[in-house]
Structures are given as structure tokens and as C-alpha cells.
Scaffold this active site. Sequence first.
Site, PDB file in Angstrom:
ATOM      1  N   TYR A  39      -0.576   0.000  44.885  1.00 33.12           N
ATOM      2  CA  TYR A  39      -1.826   0.198  44.151  1.00 33.12           C
ATOM      3  C   TYR A  39      -1.707  -0.444  42.778  1.00 33.12           C
ATOM      4  O   TYR A  39      -0.645  -0.408  42.155  1.00 33.12           O
ATOM      5  CB  TYR A  39      -2.120   1.690  44.007  1.00 33.12           C
ATOM      6  CG  TYR A  39      -3.344   2.008  43.186  1.00 33.12           C
ATOM      7  CD1 TYR A  39      -4.615   1.597  43.595  1.00 33.12           C
ATOM      8  CD2 TYR A  39      -3.239   2.717  41.991  1.00 33.12           C
ATOM      9  CE1 TYR A  39      -5.730   1.888  42.843  1.00 33.12           C
ATOM     10  CE2 TYR A  39      -4.362   3.012  41.236  1.00 33.12           C
ATOM     11  CZ  TYR A  39      -5.605   2.592  41.661  1.00 33.12           C
ATOM     12  OH  TYR A  39      -6.713   2.875  40.909  1.00 33.12           O
ATOM     13  N   ASP A  54      -7.818   2.146  28.460  1.00 33.68           N
ATOM     14  CA  ASP A  54      -8.710   1.862  29.590  1.00 33.68           C
ATOM     15  C   ASP A  54     -10.147   2.221  29.205  1.00 33.68           C
ATOM     16  O   ASP A  54     -10.678   3.262  29.577  1.00 33.68           O
ATOM     17  CB  ASP A  54      -8.265   2.664  30.820  1.00 33.68           C
ATOM     18  CG  ASP A  54      -9.045   2.290  32.066  1.00 33.68           C
ATOM     19  OD1 ASP A  54      -9.778   1.297  32.044  1.00 33.68           O
ATOM     20  OD2 ASP A  54      -8.934   3.023  33.075  1.00 33.68           O
ATOM     21  N   ASP A  81      -7.754  -1.591  41.637  1.00 36.47           N
ATOM     22  CA  ASP A  81      -8.873  -1.053  40.873  1.00 36.47           C
ATOM     23  C   ASP A  81      -9.849  -2.183  40.520  1.00 36.47           C
ATOM     24  O   ASP A  81      -9.445  -3.272  40.130  1.00 36.47           O
ATOM     25  CB  ASP A  81      -8.302  -0.435  39.594  1.00 36.47           C
ATOM     26  CG  ASP A  81      -9.277   0.434  38.831  1.00 36.47           C
ATOM     27  OD1 ASP A  81     -10.476   0.380  39.110  1.00 36.47           O
ATOM     28  OD2 ASP A  81      -8.812   1.170  37.936  1.00 36.47           O
ATOM     29  N   ASP A  83     -12.825  -1.198  38.664  1.00 39.85           N
ATOM     30  CA  ASP A  83     -13.717  -0.551  37.691  1.00 39.85           C
ATOM     31  C   ASP A  83     -15.132  -0.395  38.269  1.00 39.85           C
ATOM     32  O   ASP A  83     -15.296   0.121  39.358  1.00 39.85           O
ATOM     33  CB  ASP A  83     -13.724  -1.335  36.375  1.00 39.85           C
ATOM     34  CG  ASP A  83     -12.428  -1.173  35.594  1.00 39.85           C
ATOM     35  OD1 ASP A  83     -11.620  -0.297  35.949  1.00 39.85           O
ATOM     36  OD2 ASP A  83     -12.212  -1.924  34.628  1.00 39.85           O
ATOM     37  N   HIS A 108     -11.283  -0.383  44.888  1.00 46.22           N
ATOM     38  CA  HIS A 108     -12.265   0.688  44.731  1.00 46.22           C
ATOM     39  C   HIS A 108     -13.177   0.343  43.566  1.00 46.22           C
ATOM     40  O   HIS A 108     -12.760  -0.239  42.558  1.00 46.22           O
ATOM     41  CB  HIS A 108     -11.620   2.073  44.562  1.00 46.22           C
ATOM     42  CG  HIS A 108     -10.781   2.290  43.353  1.00 46.22           C
ATOM     43  ND1 HIS A 108     -11.296   2.435  42.081  1.00 46.22           N
ATOM     44  CD2 HIS A 108      -9.435   2.422  43.216  1.00 46.22           C
ATOM     45  CE1 HIS A 108     -10.331   2.653  41.225  1.00 46.22           C
ATOM     46  NE2 HIS A 108      -9.175   2.636  41.886  1.00 46.22           N
ATOM     47  N   GLU A 110     -16.423   1.986  41.147  1.00 44.48           N
ATOM     48  CA  GLU A 110     -16.863   3.309  40.713  1.00 44.48           C
ATOM     49  C   GLU A 110     -18.299   3.298  40.196  1.00 44.48           C
ATOM     50  O   GLU A 110     -18.850   2.233  39.884  1.00 44.48           O
ATOM     51  CB  GLU A 110     -15.917   3.833  39.631  1.00 44.48           C
ATOM     52  CG  GLU A 110     -15.986   3.037  38.350  1.00 44.48           C
ATOM     53  CD  GLU A 110     -14.729   3.105  37.511  1.00 44.48           C
ATOM     54  OE1 GLU A 110     -14.847   3.041  36.273  1.00 44.48           O
ATOM     55  OE2 GLU A 110     -13.616   3.200  38.076  1.00 44.48           O
ATOM     56  N   CYS A 118     -11.334   5.410  31.558  1.00 47.88           N
ATOM     57  CA  CYS A 118     -10.420   6.006  32.527  1.00 47.88           C
ATOM     58  C   CYS A 118     -11.043   7.293  33.047  1.00 47.88           C
ATOM     59  O   CYS A 118     -11.651   8.065  32.295  1.00 47.88           O
ATOM     60  CB  CYS A 118      -9.081   6.303  31.857  1.00 47.88           C
ATOM     61  SG  CYS A 118      -8.004   7.396  32.808  1.00 47.88           S
ATOM     62  N   ARG A 153     -15.891   5.052  44.729  1.00 45.83           N
ATOM     63  CA  ARG A 153     -15.410   6.134  43.867  1.00 45.83           C
ATOM     64  C   ARG A 153     -16.558   6.698  43.020  1.00 45.83           C
ATOM     65  O   ARG A 153     -17.393   5.946  42.525  1.00 45.83           O
ATOM     66  CB  ARG A 153     -14.306   5.599  42.954  1.00 45.83           C
ATOM     67  CG  ARG A 153     -13.942   6.528  41.791  1.00 45.83           C
ATOM     68  CD  ARG A 153     -12.813   5.950  40.981  1.00 45.83           C
ATOM     69  NE  ARG A 153     -12.945   6.279  39.562  1.00 45.83           N
ATOM     70  CZ  ARG A 153     -12.048   5.983  38.637  1.00 45.83           C
ATOM     71  NH1 ARG A 153     -10.940   5.354  38.961  1.00 45.83           N
ATOM     72  NH2 ARG A 153     -12.253   6.298  37.374  1.00 45.83           N
ATOM     73  N   GLU A 186     -10.651  19.057  38.944  1.00 46.25           N
ATOM     74  CA  GLU A 186      -9.894  19.782  37.932  1.00 46.25           C
ATOM     75  C   GLU A 186      -9.222  21.052  38.435  1.00 46.25           C
ATOM     76  O   GLU A 186      -8.604  21.767  37.653  1.00 46.25           O
ATOM     77  CB  GLU A 186     -10.809  20.100  36.746  1.00 46.25           C
ATOM     78  CG  GLU A 186     -11.339  18.845  36.063  1.00 46.25           C
ATOM     79  CD  GLU A 186     -12.205  19.142  34.862  1.00 46.25           C
ATOM     80  OE1 GLU A 186     -12.291  20.327  34.464  1.00 46.25           O
ATOM     81  OE2 GLU A 186     -12.806  18.197  34.322  1.00 46.25           O
ATOM     82  N   ASN A 208      -6.297  10.748  43.659  1.00 42.13           N
ATOM     83  CA  ASN A 208      -5.568  10.151  42.552  1.00 42.13           C
ATOM     84  C   ASN A 208      -4.495  11.133  42.090  1.00 42.13           C
ATOM     85  O   ASN A 208      -4.794  12.134  41.454  1.00 42.13           O
ATOM     86  CB  ASN A 208      -6.551   9.851  41.412  1.00 42.13           C
ATOM     87  CG  ASN A 208      -5.874   9.239  40.197  1.00 42.13           C
ATOM     88  OD1 ASN A 208      -4.662   9.108  40.126  1.00 42.13           O
ATOM     89  ND2 ASN A 208      -6.684   8.874  39.209  1.00 42.13           N
TER      90      ASN A 208
END
Length: 288
Positions: A39, A54, A81, A83, A108, A110, A118, A153, A186, A208
Amino acid sequence: MNPGKEFRKRLEAGPIACLGAYDALTSRLVQQTGARAMYISGYAAAAAALGYPDLGLVSQTEMAEHIRRICRVTDLPVIADADTGYGGILSVQRTIELWEAAGAAGLHVEDQGFPKKCGHIAGKTVIPVEEMTQKIKAAIAAKENSDFYIIARTDAIAVTGLSDAIERCKRFADAGADALFVDAPESIDQIQKIGEALKGCGRPLVFNSARTGKSPFLSEKALQELGFTIVLYPIEAMTAAHHAVKEIFEVIVREGRTDTIADRISSFSEINELVQLPQYVRHESSFG
């Protein structure tokens, strides 16, 4: 090798962990471990290549070149990634073109607004779900290789809540995304709810596993039981290197010597082996 096809083949064989490489040297280290995939994190790329946070500061072409350098020295399938796709529909399609040309197996993209951040940093925004589904469809249409793997994502948990994040992923699945990625849950309860709510979509779920981020740490076995089959380790190599190098430099500055840290550093010959110096020397000598 067809990177996308190889990634799909390995995923079909069972859940897959993607170890994060932040440069070409760590790419070679990942290769040595026997890992099944790699990755490339945008966070790690910004920090390692440019010394930036980021915050959307790395350009599309800078990231593409970073990916190319890493992919050049590995035959592992690489998920990279991308973005937000670096803009609107046409930018997303160019991102697909560049990531494929760089050698990635997939990416991916997003649903953050710009400037993106980030996923584990506060202050994010998200674009309307309709705009994101258009991006996904455009990305799929831009693929030169039908096996190129597209992960959708969402960063909506911190912005509009868990329920919206889940509903967005259902829309992303309908739009044709290969896998679904709800970033920065979370709690274990949120992770469990994501797995339960999205299992009917028939798409692999991505987690992740950045140990020092917002999400709780879970083993791969525990994640599999909750329905996640692609696990990313985005920054572990970089955070380990940061810790080790910081300590080594402090010792050198404080003591003015390296003999007290000799057992904590790799030898010159080990690095030469890693970058394949003997093979290059043999190749050069074959021409006389």
C-alpha cells in the site's frame, strides 16, 4: 504481470493485508517479508517525499511519480492512495490513467472536499454523494485494464455521521466500486455496525489499521470476523523509521560516536544486498 488481476487473484484466495511502503527502499523491504500486497499512503508520501503534512499539498503528478518509483522495484500488487482524484471528473479519469501507467494494481478515491486532509485529522468536509458516485463511474470508464481495482472511500463519519457514511458506501457499491472503505471509525461498535450494514453489498470492506490514528487497533483475525477483508498498514514503516532514526541521531549528537548504537543499525552490506548491488555488478561485468 497484470497488477490488478494479480491483486484480485490474491484477494479471492483470502483476506489480504497491504503493508505500507513510503519509498522505493521500503518497497524492497516489504517484498522481502513475503507479504501478499503493498500500500502507498498519501500521508506517508507527503511526509517522506516532501516533508509536508497531508493537506492536499502533493500534486497529482508528484504522487504518480512517487508511485512509479515504488512499483518499479516490486512485483507485489500495489494499492495506492489517490486522495479525491485531484479534482472533477476529468481529473479523476487522468488519475486512473497515471496510476495504471505507474504500475499500481488499484487505488482508493475519497469523497472529501478540497482542500482534503488526512482522514484522521479534524476539519474535513465531504462532497455530495451524487458528485462522488459520478467520480466512481468516471473512474471505471477510464480504466484501460478492466482488472484495475477501484476502492471507494468515505470520510463522512467525522462530518455527517456513521449512518450517512454507510448510506454513501451503499451508493458507491451501486455505482460499481470494487471495494468499500469507511475511514476513521472511532470505536469497535462503529466498526461492527459498518461490517453488519455493508455485508449485503457484496463488496470487500477495507480497514485502515494505522495504529496511532483515530480508530481502535484490532487484529486481522478480529477484523475478518467483523467482515473486513482488506487491511491497510499505511504508516507503520514510516513511524518506526521516525522513532529509530530520531534516537540514533540524538545519540550521535550527544555522544559524538556510533559504537554505542552499532547493534541497532543495519550493516552496509545488508543495504547493498537490499538494493541488489551484487546483481547490478554481475550485470555490468557481463558486458566486459
